[in-house]
Design a protein around this motif. Structure first.
Motif, PDB file in Angstrom:
ATOM      1  N   UNK A 681       0.826  -1.213   0.000  1.00 56.46           N
ATOM      2  CA  UNK A 681       0.000   0.000   0.000  1.00 56.46           C
ATOM      3  C   UNK A 681       0.863   1.267   0.000  1.00 56.46           C
ATOM      4  N   UNK A 682       2.127   1.122  -0.279  1.00 61.90           N
ATOM      5  CA  UNK A 682       3.008   2.294  -0.255  1.00 61.90           C
ATOM      6  C   UNK A 682       2.646   3.280  -1.361  1.00 61.90           C
ATOM      7  N   UNK A 683       3.049   4.575  -1.103  1.00 58.47           N
ATOM      8  CA  UNK A 683       2.790   5.636  -2.070  1.00 58.47           C
ATOM      9  C   UNK A 683       4.124   6.169  -2.597  1.00 58.47           C
ATOM     10  N   UNK A 684       4.070   6.660  -3.834  1.00 59.52           N
ATOM     11  CA  UNK A 684       5.281   7.223  -4.447  1.00 59.52           C
ATOM     12  C   UNK A 684       5.038   8.668  -4.864  1.00 59.52           C
ATOM     13  N   UNK A 685       6.158   9.407  -5.054  1.00 61.95           N
ATOM     14  CA  UNK A 685       6.101  10.771  -5.572  1.00 61.95           C
ATOM     15  C   UNK A 685       7.314  10.993  -6.464  1.00 61.95           C
ATOM     16  N   UNK A 686       7.094  11.654  -7.603  1.00 62.03           N
ATOM     17  CA  UNK A 686       8.188  11.952  -8.533  1.00 62.03           C
ATOM     18  C   UNK A 686       8.549  13.440  -8.395  1.00 62.03           C
ATOM     19  N   UNK A 687       9.831  13.727  -8.253  1.00 61.51           N
ATOM     20  CA  UNK A 687      10.319  15.091  -8.020  1.00 61.51           C
ATOM     21  C   UNK A 687      11.429  15.426  -8.998  1.00 61.51           C
ATOM     22  N   UNK A 688      11.551  16.731  -9.312  1.00 63.27           N
ATOM     23  CA  UNK A 688      12.725  17.215 -10.026  1.00 63.27           C
ATOM     24  C   UNK A 688      13.904  17.243  -9.058  1.00 63.27           C
ATOM     25  N   UNK A 689      15.027  16.721  -9.493  1.00 63.25           N
ATOM     26  CA  UNK A 689      16.175  16.628  -8.581  1.00 63.25           C
ATOM     27  C   UNK A 689      17.304  17.597  -8.917  1.00 63.25           C
ATOM     28  N   UNK A 692      18.008  21.113 -14.338  1.00 66.59           N
ATOM     29  CA  UNK A 692      17.913  20.876 -15.782  1.00 66.59           C
ATOM     30  C   UNK A 692      16.880  19.806 -16.105  1.00 66.59           C
ATOM     31  N   UNK A 693      15.982  19.476 -15.159  1.00 66.53           N
ATOM     32  CA  UNK A 693      14.868  18.579 -15.430  1.00 66.53           C
ATOM     33  C   UNK A 693      15.073  17.128 -15.081  1.00 66.53           C
ATOM     34  N   UNK A 694      16.150  16.764 -14.410  1.00 66.23           N
ATOM     35  CA  UNK A 694      16.323  15.370 -13.977  1.00 66.23           C
ATOM     36  C   UNK A 694      15.262  15.032 -12.937  1.00 66.23           C
ATOM     37  N   UNK A 695      14.772  13.771 -12.987  1.00 62.60           N
ATOM     38  CA  UNK A 695      13.678  13.368 -12.102  1.00 62.60           C
ATOM     39  C   UNK A 695      14.037  12.099 -11.358  1.00 62.60           C
ATOM     40  N   UNK A 696      13.347  11.869 -10.252  1.00 62.52           N
ATOM     41  CA  UNK A 696      13.469  10.622  -9.496  1.00 62.52           C
ATOM     42  C   UNK A 696      12.166  10.388  -8.748  1.00 62.52           C
ATOM     43  N   UNK A 697      11.844   9.084  -8.519  1.00 62.82           N
ATOM     44  CA  UNK A 697      10.630   8.706  -7.791  1.00 62.82           C
ATOM     45  C   UNK A 697      11.018   8.166  -6.429  1.00 62.82           C
ATOM     46  N   UNK A 698      10.274   8.587  -5.418  1.00 63.22           N
ATOM     47  CA  UNK A 698      10.563   8.232  -4.035  1.00 63.22           C
ATOM     48  C   UNK A 698       9.307   7.644  -3.399  1.00 63.22           C
ATOM     49  N   UNK A 699       9.487   6.810  -2.344  1.00 61.95           N
ATOM     50  CA  UNK A 699       8.373   6.336  -1.544  1.00 61.95           C
ATOM     51  C   UNK A 699       8.106   7.348  -0.438  1.00 61.95           C
ATOM     52  N   UNK A 700       6.842   7.640  -0.198  1.00 61.86           N
ATOM     53  CA  UNK A 700       6.464   8.570   0.870  1.00 61.86           C
ATOM     54  C   UNK A 700       6.421   7.858   2.214  1.00 61.86           C
ATOM     55  N   UNK A 701       6.956   8.512   3.198  1.00 56.59           N
ATOM     56  CA  UNK A 701       6.807   8.012   4.565  1.00 56.59           C
ATOM     57  C   UNK A 701       5.493   8.556   5.088  1.00 56.59           C
ATOM     58  N   UNK A 702       4.465   7.701   5.126  1.00 53.60           N
ATOM     59  CA  UNK A 702       3.129   8.149   5.520  1.00 53.60           C
ATOM     60  C   UNK A 702       2.459   7.064   6.341  1.00 53.60           C
ATOM     61  N   UNK A 703       1.211   7.333   6.746  1.00 51.81           N
ATOM     62  CA  UNK A 703       0.478   6.361   7.575  1.00 51.81           C
ATOM     63  C   UNK A 703       0.246   5.052   6.851  1.00 51.81           C
ATOM     64  N   UNK A 704       0.238   5.064   5.526  1.00 55.29           N
ATOM     65  CA  UNK A 704       0.032   3.838   4.762  1.00 55.29           C
ATOM     66  C   UNK A 704       1.323   3.058   4.551  1.00 55.29           C
ATOM     67  N   UNK A 705       2.446   3.696   4.900  1.00 53.47           N
ATOM     68  CA  UNK A 705       3.727   3.000   4.764  1.00 53.47           C
ATOM     69  C   UNK A 705       3.869   1.992   5.895  1.00 53.47           C
ATOM     70  N   UNK A 733       3.466  19.589 -13.788  1.00 50.29           N
ATOM     71  CA  UNK A 733       4.798  20.020 -13.374  1.00 50.29           C
ATOM     72  C   UNK A 733       5.156  19.307 -12.079  1.00 50.29           C
ATOM     73  N   UNK A 734       6.421  19.097 -11.886  1.00 46.65           N
ATOM     74  CA  UNK A 734       6.856  18.342 -10.719  1.00 46.65           C
ATOM     75  C   UNK A 734       7.400  19.268  -9.636  1.00 46.65           C
ATOM     76  N   UNK A 735       7.136  18.929  -8.377  1.00 52.14           N
ATOM     77  CA  UNK A 735       7.769  19.674  -7.286  1.00 52.14           C
ATOM     78  C   UNK A 735       9.278  19.442  -7.302  1.00 52.14           C
ATOM     79  N   UNK A 736       9.990  20.331  -6.615  1.00 50.74           N
ATOM     80  CA  UNK A 736      11.452  20.256  -6.553  1.00 50.74           C
ATOM     81  C   UNK A 736      11.870  19.544  -5.271  1.00 50.74           C
ATOM     82  N   UNK A 737      12.884  18.708  -5.381  1.00 53.45           N
ATOM     83  CA  UNK A 737      13.450  18.047  -4.203  1.00 53.45           C
ATOM     84  C   UNK A 737      14.343  19.056  -3.495  1.00 53.45           C
ATOM     85  N   UNK A 738      13.817  19.689  -2.447  1.00 49.87           N
ATOM     86  CA  UNK A 738      14.543  20.713  -1.691  1.00 49.87           C
ATOM     87  C   UNK A 738      14.764  20.261  -0.259  1.00 49.87           C
TER      88      UNK A 738
END
Length: 817
Positions: A681-689, A692-705, A733-738
């Protein structure tokens, strides 16, 4: 009988035969003439006992009228009438002058108490004289009194008298701090001061002199003051005798020679015409004494025997500027003087010293900064005093790059003469080569020499490679909060790494928030820097990242391979800088659709010259995101002046956090213990890293994790990111990994039977990239439960994440999203 008449006539005609006339010199105070009563007066003198009359009492003013002839002698038996106007009453004792040549009368109010001016008129034949009496309110004297006493009743130019006044109020108490005025009734006397202030004893004193040394006669000192608003006056008479004293001789004991430098001489004076026992006051001065280079003791002296001596000392080497010192002797109170020319010897040079180089740092010729320094030396004699009119040769230790001394490029030096202060100054103009330089000063014709301290010739302009920008914090809590502060510091150096001059202007611009527009460099511990302040505010870029750009007038960098500190075309490579731009994505490439062009004047029209890689093997001159250059045809193809620039990227972090599991592969987050998995039941999120537009997908640490298959104790990693939102909410558009803001603190806890701690990554570091945190756990009395991780921003906003954990490996299938 004939002899007696001749003697009397001679006495009247020749006033100077005092012994024959019975003394007095023929003044109004001597025995009156006109024994037969047939001589007419030439003038009438009116003397008032007071110039004011009170309207509150019965006082009267005593009026004395003295008749005098053409020789200023009192005349007896002269008829005089006295009257007064404005209702005043006059009482006359006699209508003809008495044996003293005087008529006395009193003037009273006559019953009229009004405030007015009463004119007293005295008439004798065709002669009419008047004097005014002012009627004042209250008491004219109020019982107050003033008394005047002379130290001597005889006054001469050689022996002046002292007039001392004592002022008392109605109760007889002395009156201090009151002004007393002094005057001469007949104008025969003069005073050292026309007014004086009474001291604590109610006394004031001045010296009384004849109006001229040839004056003879009698006069009165008139003093006046005011006590409690009422005037008081007093008079006393004195005799004036003409002065016959003269200077017979005025010599020194050095003979025909010269006084040695810093030497001493005795000066002797002999007077003629001094009456035995009569004091004569002398004063002495000289040119060197006035300039503080000589002393004469004493400066004043009184002699009764006609001789005096003084001691002259050369204390400042006056012979260095004067061949002779004119010494002048004066008989005090007269215009009689005598001069003595005292020959002087010049001191010899003892030392030559460096004074200053102002300023101590100058800059290359044509740099636009100060190119001139004034170097000063001083010549001194054996007493350590400045010595003028000495010839000094000045020579530079180098003339590299065209350095000049007073315009001369010769390394042989120039010759200059010390001024009245013993100083020699020379102007050093920089050349085109930065170098230390000293100036050597040598006394002409001698071995006496000295050297100035180091004078530095620096480049001055900031160089691109030596223009450095740093920021106080890379990640501040500014996405949701206005007013979060930051700082941006420039350290500016010239091409040799030396500090640029204080006051070099640095401009700052930004795409978000607010930054100070311009700062000037200051020298801190001798190093040049400038710091601009910043606060977070709108606008805020959607990715939470802003660029701050600093730029200043400077020069392009080049590789000086031949060491002459001058760019050599063809053999040396340089960094051809185009126009400056503000990069919104913090990249070195100008994007004309989004980036802000900074107009700094007329743009270049030539394609920017490429750096010759073979001449720049270390890639020192390459451009990157911190040196934004538009490029294209905005250069001039030549090395020279340019706007040096540096850019920095700052993250405006959100106050809330987003914790992530990094993905090592599909279905398996990274940094988990071996065999551990996330639930399906894990969730993912894709962010600009990156920018110049490079992207990566991460698992969210949430109640469903749900972490399962964990060992009994261990740790796992979480990426601590901010909650940078979807830029437009559409998902296109993707959020930025900050990172979270620097200083964000992480804490961990767990349900019963499980312990949890933060083993690393707290607080969040000063960084532009998202950081990680290590969460340690241990199942102490349970096989499953929940770990709570809280991220608290510097502003106090806390975000808590619930992560379900279990030892059971069969809790679910692996995440496949």
């Amino acid at each position: 009988m004939i002899r007696r008449i001749k003697a009397w006539v001679g006495c009247a005609a020749v006033a100077t035969l005092l012994a024959a006339c019975g003394g007095g010199g023929g003044s109004a105070g001597d025995t009156p003439l006109n024994p037969s009563g047939n001589e007419q007066a030439s003038d009438l003198r009116i003397t008032l006992s007071s110039s004011t009359l009170s309207n509150a009492g019965t006082d009267a003013v005593t009026v004395t009228i003295t008749a005098v002839n053409a020789g200023n002698q009192a005349v007896a038996n002269v008829p005089v009438s006295v009257t007064a106007n404005n209702n005043a009453v006059v009482t006359v004792g006699s209508t003809v002058t008495d044996s003293a040549g005087a008529v006395t009368a009193t003037v009273g109010l006559g019953g009229d108490n009004s405030l007015r001016t009463i004119t007293v008129t005295a008439v004798s034949g065709s002669i009419t004289r008047t004097s005014a009496v002012e009627v004042v309110a209250g008491s004219a004297s109020g019982g107050a009194s003033v008394a005047v006493v002379l130290s001597s009743q005889t006054v001469t130019s050689a022996a002046p008298a002292t007039a001392t006044v004592t002022l008392r109020d109605a109760g007889g108490a002395v009156v201090p701090n009151s002004v007393v005025s002094f005057s001469s009734v007949r104008g025969l006397g003069s005073f050292s001061a026309s007014t004086a202030l009474t001291n604590t004893a109610g006394q004031a004193s001045v010296a009384v002199y004849p109006a001229s040394s040839s004056t003879s006669g009698a006069d009165e000192v008139l003093v006046s003051a005011t006590v409690n608003g009422a005037p008081v006056t007093a008079t006393t008479g004195f005799q004036i005798n003409a002065t016959t004293v003269s200077v017979a001789s005025f010599n020194s004991d050095i003979g025909a020679g010269r006084l040695s430098a810093y030497g001493q001489a005795n000066l002797s004076v002999a007077l003629a015409g001094v009456a035995p026992g009569t004091p004569v006051a002398l004063s002495i001065s000289s040119l060197c004494m006035t300039r503080g280079k000589a002393t004469i003791t004493p400066t004043t002296q009184t002699t009764t025997n006609g001789t005096a001596s003084f001691t002259y000392k050369d204390v400042g080497g006056c012979g260095s500027t004067e061949a002779v010192d004119p010494v002048q002797l004066t008989i005090t109170g007269t215009a009689l003087t005598s001069s003595l020319s005292l020959p002087l010897s010049s001191p010899s040079v003892s030392s030559l010293g460096f004074v200053s180089a102002s300023p101590e740092t100058i800059y290359l010729k044509a740099s636009g900064f100060n190119e001139v320094s004034t170097v000063t030396f001083v010549v001194k004699d054996q007493a350590g005093n400045p010595l003028p009119a000495q010839q000094v040769v000045l020579r530079p230790t180098t003339v590299a790059g065209g350095l000049t001394l007073d315009g001369s490029t010769s390394d042989a030096g120039i010759s200059k003469q010390s001024d009245s202060n013993g100083e020699v100054t020379v102007r050093v103009n920089s050349g085109t080569v930065p170098t230390p330089v000293r100036v050597v000063a040598t006394l002409q014709g001698s071995s006496i020499s000295t050297v100035s301290s180091n004078l530095s010739i620096a480049v001055g302009l900031p160089s691109q490679l030596n223009f450095s920008l740093s920021q106080g914090t890379h990640n501040i809590e500014g996405f949701n909060i206005d007013g979060t502060t930051n700082t941006y510091q420039i350290i500016a150096s010239d091409r040799l790494g030396n500090p640029v001059p204080a006051g070099t202007a640095i401009n700052f611009v930004t795409e978000g928030g607010q930054v100070e527009a311009s700062k000037q460099t200051v020298l801190v511990d001798g190093l040049a820097r400038a710091t601009a302040n910043f606060v977070s505010s709108s606008p805020r870029p959607e990715n939470g990242r802003i660029t701050v750009l600093a730029y200043a007038l400077g020069e392009e960098s080049f590789l000086d391979v031949n060491g002459d500190n001058v760019f050599t075309t063809g053999s040396e490579t340089f960094q051809d800088l185009g126009d400056v731009f503000l990069s919104r994505n913090f990249t070195p490439v100008f994007n004309s659709t989004v980036d802000q062009y900074i107009s700094l004047g007329a743009p270049g029209t030539t394609a920017c010259a490429a750096v010759d890689a073979s001449k720049d093997p270390l890639s020192l001159l390459g451009l990157n995101a911190s040196t934004p250059s538009v490029g294209g045809s905005t250069c001039d193809g030549r090395w020279g002046r340019a706007y040096v620039r540096r850019a920095a990227e700052t993250v405006l972090s959100t106050s809330t956090a987003r914790l992530l599991f990094g993905r090592a592969g599909v279905g398996a987050p990274s940094d988990l213990p071996t065999g551990a998995r996330l639930s399906d039941t894990c969730q993912t999120i894709t962010l600009n890293t990156d920018n110049v537009g490079s992207q990566a997908t991460f698992y969210l640490a949430s109640a469903s994790a749900h972490l399962y298959g964990l060992p009994g104790a261990g740790s796992f990693n979480l990426i601590v990111a901010d909650a940078n939102p979807d830029p437009d909410g559409s998902g296109s558009k993707l959020p930025r990994l900050n990172p979270m803001a620097a200083g964000t603190v992480l804490t961990a806890s767990a349900t019963t039977g499980i312990s949890a701690t933060v083993r690393g990554g707290s607080p969040v570091a000063d960084t532009s990239d998202a950081t990680s945190a290590v969460i340690g756990f241990e199942f102490t009395d349970a096989s499953a439960g929940t770990i709570f991780v809280t991220a608290t921003s510097p502003g106090g906003t806390g975000t808590t994440f619930n992560i379900n954990v279990a030892i059971d490996a069969a809790a679910g299938t692996a995440c496949t999203k």
